[in-house]
Design a protein around this motif. Structure first.
Motif, PDB file in Angstrom:
ATOM      1  N   SER A   1       3.148   1.345   3.807  1.00 39.12           N
ATOM      2  CA  SER A   1       3.178  -0.066   4.202  1.00 39.12           C
ATOM      3  C   SER A   1       1.879  -0.788   3.848  1.00 39.12           C
ATOM      4  CB  SER A   1       3.445  -0.184   5.706  1.00 39.12           C
ATOM      5  OG  SER A   1       2.432   0.457   6.451  1.00 39.12           O
ATOM      6  N   ASP A   2       0.771  -0.042   3.717  1.00 38.93           N
ATOM      7  CA  ASP A   2      -0.488  -0.658   3.292  1.00 38.93           C
ATOM      8  C   ASP A   2      -0.458  -1.031   1.812  1.00 38.93           C
ATOM      9  OD1 ASP A   2      -1.558  -0.213   5.834  1.00 38.93           O
ATOM     10  OD2 ASP A   2      -2.272   1.784   5.285  1.00 38.93           O
TER      11      ASP A   2
ATOM     12  N   MET B   1      -9.429   7.666  -5.070  1.00 40.39           N
ATOM     13  CA  MET B   1      -8.614   7.109  -6.140  1.00 40.39           C
ATOM     14  C   MET B   1      -7.406   7.992  -6.407  1.00 40.39           C
ATOM     15  SD  MET B   1     -11.464   5.994  -8.978  1.00 40.39           S
ATOM     16  CE  MET B   1     -12.647   4.679  -8.669  1.00 40.39           C
ATOM     17  N   THR B   2      -6.367   7.396  -6.985  1.00 41.16           N
ATOM     18  CA  THR B   2      -5.242   8.154  -7.516  1.00 41.16           C
ATOM     19  C   THR B   2      -4.997   7.692  -8.951  1.00 41.16           C
ATOM     20  OG1 THR B   2      -3.580   6.563  -6.744  1.00 41.16           O
ATOM     21  CG2 THR B   2      -4.166   8.349  -5.241  1.00 41.16           C
ATOM     22  N   ASP B   3      -4.380   8.567  -9.747  1.00 40.20           N
ATOM     23  CA  ASP B   3      -4.052   8.193 -11.116  1.00 40.20           C
ATOM     24  C   ASP B   3      -2.546   8.207 -11.322  1.00 40.20           C
ATOM     25  OD1 ASP B   3      -3.275  10.831 -11.396  1.00 40.20           O
ATOM     26  OD2 ASP B   3      -4.976  11.417 -12.639  1.00 40.20           O
ATOM     27  N   SER B   4      -2.118   7.917 -12.547  1.00 37.29           N
ATOM     28  CA  SER B   4      -0.696   7.804 -12.830  1.00 37.29           C
ATOM     29  C   SER B   4       0.034   9.133 -12.718  1.00 37.29           C
ATOM     30  CB  SER B   4      -0.488   7.221 -14.228  1.00 37.29           C
ATOM     31  OG  SER B   4      -1.105   8.042 -15.208  1.00 37.29           O
TER      32      SER B   4
ATOM     33  N   SER C   1       2.402   4.880  -2.627  1.00 39.10           N
ATOM     34  CA  SER C   1       3.515   3.958  -2.410  1.00 39.10           C
ATOM     35  C   SER C   1       4.639   4.580  -1.593  1.00 39.10           C
ATOM     36  CB  SER C   1       4.081   3.483  -3.753  1.00 39.10           C
ATOM     37  OG  SER C   1       3.106   2.771  -4.482  1.00 39.10           O
ATOM     38  N   THR C   2       4.699   5.916  -1.561  1.00 38.44           N
ATOM     39  CA  THR C   2       5.767   6.600  -0.832  1.00 38.44           C
ATOM     40  C   THR C   2       5.257   7.612   0.184  1.00 38.44           C
ATOM     41  OG1 THR C   2       5.924   8.261  -2.601  1.00 38.44           O
ATOM     42  CG2 THR C   2       7.376   6.337  -2.749  1.00 38.44           C
ATOM     43  N   ASP C   3       3.989   8.021   0.073  1.00 36.69           N
ATOM     44  CA  ASP C   3       3.436   9.065   0.938  1.00 36.69           C
ATOM     45  C   ASP C   3       2.323   8.511   1.818  1.00 36.69           C
ATOM     46  OD1 ASP C   3       5.074  10.641  -0.669  1.00 36.69           O
ATOM     47  OD2 ASP C   3       3.421  11.205  -1.998  1.00 36.69           O
ATOM     48  N   ALA C   4       2.175   9.105   2.993  1.00 37.86           N
ATOM     49  CA  ALA C   4       1.090   8.742   3.906  1.00 37.86           C
ATOM     50  C   ALA C   4       0.061   9.862   3.930  1.00 37.86           C
ATOM     51  CB  ALA C   4       1.635   8.491   5.309  1.00 37.86           C
ATOM     52  N   MET C   5      -1.195   9.496   4.078  1.00 34.35           N
ATOM     53  CA  MET C   5      -2.261  10.495   4.117  1.00 34.35           C
ATOM     54  C   MET C   5      -3.277  10.143   5.192  1.00 34.35           C
ATOM     55  SD  MET C   5      -5.079  11.568   1.194  1.00 34.35           S
ATOM     56  CE  MET C   5      -3.972  12.575   0.207  1.00 34.35           C
TER      57      MET C   5
ATOM     58  N   SER D   1       9.791   1.764   7.133  1.00 34.32           N
ATOM     59  CA  SER D   1       8.396   2.035   7.501  1.00 34.32           C
ATOM     60  C   SER D   1       7.481   2.002   6.283  1.00 34.32           C
ATOM     61  CB  SER D   1       8.299   3.410   8.171  1.00 34.32           C
ATOM     62  OG  SER D   1       8.741   4.429   7.279  1.00 34.32           O
ATOM     63  N   LYS D   2       8.049   1.959   5.079  1.00 34.54           N
ATOM     64  CA  LYS D   2       7.255   1.971   3.860  1.00 34.54           C
ATOM     65  C   LYS D   2       6.792   0.587   3.425  1.00 34.54           C
ATOM     66  CE  LYS D   2       9.400   6.185   2.116  1.00 34.54           C
ATOM     67  NZ  LYS D   2       8.249   7.010   2.486  1.00 34.54           N
ATOM     68  N   ASP D   3       7.352  -0.479   4.018  1.00 35.86           N
ATOM     69  CA  ASP D   3       6.902  -1.819   3.693  1.00 35.86           C
ATOM     70  C   ASP D   3       7.303  -2.758   4.822  1.00 35.86           C
ATOM     71  OD1 ASP D   3       9.606  -2.945   3.203  1.00 35.86           O
ATOM     72  OD2 ASP D   3       9.582  -1.693   1.420  1.00 35.86           O
ATOM     73  N   ALA D   4       6.950  -4.039   4.679  1.00 37.57           N
ATOM     74  CA  ALA D   4       7.235  -5.026   5.724  1.00 37.57           C
ATOM     75  C   ALA D   4       8.305  -6.015   5.296  1.00 37.57           C
ATOM     76  CB  ALA D   4       5.955  -5.776   6.081  1.00 37.57           C
TER      77      ALA D   4
END
Length: 410
Positions: free
Chosen positions: A117-118, A250-253, A278-282, A343-346
């Protein structure tokens, strides 16, 4: 005309049932799920989960089967409960041969969180650039915001809604001299005033190179981080933790996760496997010795312990996935489910759950019942009846109930 109206009613009823029936089942059967707080211990070198005994007292259990009372729990996780240990005079002087103090625990401890969601939220493209070297300890809110266009960097005065031409030219020139190619693919920073220091912004240009932008004494400071464009960095989380060890995560492609060193912009891959913000929480709870990383995906959860000194993986645990009774029943009763929030977006929009093949047994039973009830219509309306029967087989109770109640096709 009547058949068209009835068809519309059936379609509408099918959509409503796909929304209401799964929700009702979840409402009636869902039970609270307990996820104990778990950290990796630098003392027993195992994950330790906090829990409560039958009397409601705090206790913990490590993954080797050892049980600790509340006082012992403080001791096996000294970098997290350093305040309590310091107050009791029990904070250890050395851990793993390294001299430590409660101040070290406070200075190096951090918590990092990110959730889908962030990430999956609207971006307005306007940012506030703080003064990285303020005259006083606290930060002052800037009177302008900036945006990056195809031609350069523009600062807009918020009071007059006018462009500050001089400041825009200074920063645009500084970016171009550093090798920046407009427009920007990503702008990442933390404009909060509630922090000890400011790391500015990390900006990815059109050539996928990463630049570090700060404002120092009102002037631009731009540094090409030297990260190869082939990495194709996709997400940047600017960190401003007390130990000042890192600039960002950071994350990459390829869904790899990194920490960017604040000393020389070197990139260190963190061994968490694939991670897509975009799909996982950490969540990371870290200190000078170890980071406890919790990675939550759609279908599983992973616990990892990473050595904070060399970024190596020291322990890994994947809790057994618990399927709730509502989820188990829903797979066999409903072919899909219609929802409007996540829960993944608003955003509020129609969303269909993946099709469940397990529901075909019920669809087959209902299709057979419907065919038997209307067996005489096969002679006069064979095409229509077969179509309705197949629709029931594919969509189950969502189609069967409206057809049965409304007597569609009679």
């Amino acid at each position: 005309m009547i058949k068209i109206i009835k068809t519309g009613v059936v379609v509408l009823a099918c959509g409503l049932l796909a929304w209401l029936l799964p929700w009702l089942l979840a409402f009636l059967t869902t039970n609270p799920v307990w996820h104990p707080f778990t950290l990796y211990s630098c003392i027993v070198h195992s994950f330790v989960s906090l829990d409560y005994d039958e009397n409601g007292n705090v206790m913990s259990r490590d993954f080797n089967g050892n049980i600790y009372n509340e006082r012992q729990t403080d001791s096996v996780m000294p970098m997290f409960y350093y305040r309590q240990l310091a107050a009791d005079g029990r904070f250890p002087s050395t851990i793993e041969g390294v001299a430590v103090t409660p101040h070290d625990a406070e200075r190096t401890g951090f918590i990092f969180r990110t959730s889908p969601s962030d990430i999956n939220r609207p971006q307005i493209g306007l940012y506030q650039l703080l003064e990285s070297h303020p005259r006083r300890l606290e930060f002052d809110a800037p009177s302008d915001v900036f945006r990056i266009t195809d031609e350069g960097m523009e600062f807009v005065d918020m009071a007059s809604n006018s462009i500050d031409t001089d400041k825009s030219l200074r920063f645009t020139t500084a970016l171009k001299e550093a090798g920046f190619r407009f427009p920007a693919r990503l702008v990442a920073g933390n404009a909060s005033l509630k922090k000890d220091y400011d790391n500015g912004y990390f900006i990815i240009d059109d050539a996928r190179k990463v630049f570090h932008l700060r404002q120092i004494n009102g002037q631009p400071r731009v540094i090409d981080t030297g990260l190869p464009a082939s990495l194709d960095i996709t997400n940047i989380f600017v960190t401003e933790y007390p130990d000042r060890r890192h600039y960002a995560f950071m994350t990459d492609s390829k869904e790899r996760f990194y920490a960017l060193d604040a000393e020389d912009y070197s990139l260190h891959q963190i061994p968490v496997g694939r991670f897509n913000p975009s799909t996982d929480a950490m969540m990371i709870i870290g200190d000078i010795f170890y980071w406890t990383i919790t990675l939550q995906r759609a279908n599983d959860e992973r616990l990892m312990a990473v050595n904070a000194r060399d970024y190596s993986l020291v322990d890994f645990h994947m809790p057994r996935t618990r399927v709730t009774s509502a989820e188990r029943w829903a797979e066999y009763l409903f072919p899909t489910a219609l929802g409007f929030t996540s829960s993944k977006d608003a955003f509020v929009r129609p969303r269909l759950a993946p099709y469940s093949l397990h529901s075909l047994w019920l669809g087959g039973v209902l299709a057979l019942v419907y065919a038997l009830i209307h067996r005489r219509r096969f002679r006069t309306h064979i095409g229509q009846t077969i179509g309705q029967t197949l629709a029931i087989f594919a969509l189950g109770i969502f189609v069967f109930l409206p057809l049965w109640i409304l007597g569609h096709g009679k």
